[in-house]
Design an enzyme around this catalytic site. Structure first.
Site, PDB file in Angstrom:
ATOM      1  CD  GLU A 343      -2.717  -1.229   2.533  1.00 28.65           C
ATOM      2  OE1 GLU A 343      -3.915  -1.500   2.426  1.00 28.65           O
ATOM      3  OE2 GLU A 343      -2.167  -1.032   3.631  1.00 28.65           O
TER       4      GLU A 343
HETATM    5  C1  TNX Z   1      -4.398  -4.090   4.748  1.00 27.24           C
HETATM    6  S1  TNX Z   1      -2.749  -6.306   4.204  1.00 27.24           S
HETATM    7  C2  TNX Z   1      -3.113  -3.846   5.204  1.00 27.24           C
HETATM    8  C3  TNX Z   1      -2.906  -3.482   6.616  1.00 27.24           C
HETATM    9  C4  TNX Z   1      -4.195  -3.387   7.363  1.00 27.24           C
HETATM   10  C5  TNX Z   1      -5.109  -4.524   6.958  1.00 27.24           C
HETATM   11  C6  TNX Z   1      -6.373  -4.600   7.728  1.00 27.24           C
HETATM   12  C7  TNX Z   1      -1.692  -5.313   4.059  1.00 27.24           C
HETATM   13  C8  TNX Z   1      -0.482  -5.786   3.468  1.00 27.24           C
HETATM   14  N1  TNX Z   1      -1.972  -4.073   4.475  1.00 27.24           N
HETATM   15  O1  TNX Z   1      -2.187  -2.277   6.704  1.00 27.24           O
HETATM   16  O2  TNX Z   1      -3.930  -3.447   8.717  1.00 27.24           O
HETATM   17  O3  TNX Z   1      -5.404  -4.373   5.591  1.00 27.24           O
HETATM   18  O4  TNX Z   1      -7.107  -5.731   7.428  1.00 27.24           O
END
Ligand code: TNX
Length: 531
Positions: A343
């Site tokens: 992300e």
């Molecule tokens: C996505 S999964 C994220 C996390 C969040 C999560 C909550 C991922 C690699 N990044 O930063 O905590 O969703 O479900």
């Protein structure tokens, strides 16, 4: 000689302490049906051949005998004794001896079935005793987890129970499908104390999980001491950090090292994650120089994602990253260092590539194998890097290409393996962005064919991540993990041919009373007929 006298002494005392006990307490002549079946184990064993004439009954005279000369086997024996003593009240002495006793649990190395490899075991239950054979202490440890589940649920009680302790007779040959069977805990959104992490480790080990990934840094908090950047924890992990400002805390180096030892004693490898170049607000609000404009942003305690990015063109960024990687690698004996990479919406694709081109080699420089969320597959990482799939669909071109280039991947599809997803609309904790995830959803998929173009041969294993935006206490953690964690554990360990929801839900039901005895909170899914 001395050893033998000591043993005999202990056993005599045991007999004297049990008024009315006779060596032939068995109901001779009556058909005895043990309440446990040899196949009632989670994760399901590869092969189990029951022999109803070969039930073993634990007695006050049972000896735990371990491979002579192996301190590691001895430790597995001591751990087993520590599990069995409270509920049975039996002394269960542990001795690294060649001699067998009329009632013996033997933990032996070598001469096992060639199929079992490094982590498997063979378990034989006969009237005179139980024999577990493995090639390594990890295999013996796995075998003792099976033995624990073969005993009645009351074995989990913390004080003596008046009852018999029968292990169903027969033979098990068992070994894992995948090398990596993981769980992840997010210490950044809410810090969880070393004792809470240890309690979770105790549970993980029972389901033959062998890796614990710790998500140590994120926008809301920095949870691992770094000597060269000391304010990361004092400020970035200090009072007011965490979601809603309610999850402060961090692991000192000594605490982290202690956790690694605790996990290792349970044959679990810690995988530390330092998330970058996004998810870095805690570091950037602590050290202004880590920002392109040199201005520290305010700390964040909300649950937004994708807004932070390290400054890709500043040299200080790489000094920082290298210091952190070096210090974390130095404390971590395991092979993996996870660099996040997810992300990074505030980093351009070009910058992301630039960043990873500098950072991936640093991980190797300090002797570690990089793991990262599946976004790292985009940068064409070396074949030994491990992308971790967290998508919600069955296609991911970058991941398939990485697999084709030879990368092994970890499977954590968010709509199956994320333990922080709500079970249904009534679940008080958790998130729902990847959908509600009932036990059957968590169980009914195949890591070896889940993503198009990523076959079982490219799958290193599975992992069940638990993000803690909404989780504060150990009870919260347990409620989200159980009963889904055992589903993911079974996908990681058990042969695909044994995959069967009806069988799984019945075996899972039997875990309920065990969690109750151990005071582990869990969700009573309506999909399971709990005892
Ligand atoms: C996505 S999964 C994220 C996390 C969040 C999560 C909550 C991922 C690699 N990044 O930063 O905590 O969703 O479900």
């Amino acid at each position: 000689m001395r050893q033998r006298r000591t043993l005999a002494g202990v056993l005599t005392v045991a007999a004297l302490c049990l008024p009315g006990f006779t060596a032939t307490a068995d109901d001779a002549g009556t058909t005895h049906v043990p309440e446990r079946q040899l196949t009632d184990v989670v994760p399901a064993p590869v092969e189990a051949k029951p022999d109803p004439r070969a039930d073993f009954r634990l007695s006050p005279f049972t000896l735990i005998r371990t491979q002579p000369g192996s301190a590691e086997a001895k430790r597995v024996g001591e751990q087993l004794a520590a599990v069995l003593r409270p509920a049975t009240g039996y002394p269960l002495p542990v001795a690294a001896t060649k001699r067998s006793w009329p009632s013996t649990i033997s933990l032996l190395l070598g001469k096992a079935d060639p199929r079992i490899g490094d982590e498997g075991y063979r378990l034989d239950v006969a009237r005179r005793g139980v024999t577990i054979r493995a090639n390594t202490a990890a295999g013996l440890f796995a075998g003792t987890q099976t033995l624990r589940q073969l005993l009645p649920a009351e074995i989990e009680a913390d004080r003596p129970q008046r009852r018999t302790w029968t292990v169903p007779g027969g033979k098990i040959v068992d070994y894992p499908r995948f090398a990596y069977r993981g769980a992840m805990l997010d210490l950044a959104r809410h810090f969880h104390t070393p004792d809470e992490v240890k309690a979770y480790i105790d549970e993980l080990a029972q389901y033959k999980i062998n890796h614990l990934h710790l998500h140590l840094t994120d926008d809301q908090g920095w949870r691992i001491q770094i000597d060269s950047w000391p304010e990361l924890t004092t400020t970035g992990g200090g009072p007011g950090t965490g979601v809603d400002g309610e999850g402060p805390g961090y692991l000192t180096k000594a605490e982290y090292t202690d956790l690694i030892g605790y996990a290792a004693a349970r044959h679990i490898t810690i995988v530390p994650e330092i998330d970058m170049p996004g998810h870095t607000n805690a570091a950037q609000s602590t050290y202004a120089e880590l920002n392109c404009d040199g201005v520290a942003p305010p700390p964040r305690t909300d649950i937004e994602v994708g807004y932070s990015s390290l400054c890709i063109d500043k040299e200080i960024t790489y000094t920082f990253v290298e210091d952190v990687i070096r210090e974390v690698a130095e404390m971590t004996p395991g092979p993996y260092l996870h660099i996040g990479g997810d992300e990074a919406h505030a980093t351009t694709e070009e910058d992301y590539q630039k960043f990873m081109d500098r950072v991936l080699p640093m991980v190797y420089k300090y002797g570690k194998r990089p793991a990262g969320w599946n976004e790292i597959a985009k940068v064409d990482p070396p074949a030994s890097a491990v992308p971790q799939f967290w998508g919600t669909t069955n296609t991911n071109a970058d991941l398939a290409e990485a697999a084709a280039r030879g990368n092994q991947v970890i499977m954590s599809p968010a709509n199956k393996a994320y333990l922080d997803m709500k079970y249904d609309q009534n679940t008080p904790l958790g998130l729902s962005w990847a959908g509600y995830t009932e036990v059957r959803d968590a169980y009914d998929w195949d890591p070896g064919s889940h993503v198009e173009g990523v076959g079982a041969e490219s799958v290193l294993g599975v992992e069940a991540p638990l993000w803690s935006e909404t989780l504060r206490t150990l009870d919260d953690i347990e409620y989200m993990a159980f009963p889904r964690l055992p589903a993911i554990a079974e996908l990681g360990w058990s042969a695909r041919a044994s995959h069967d929801w009806e069988s799984f839900r019945e075996r899972l039901a039997e875990q309920g009373p065990r969690w109750e005895w151990r005071d582990v909170d869990f969700y009573r899914s309506p999909q399971v007929d709990w005892r």
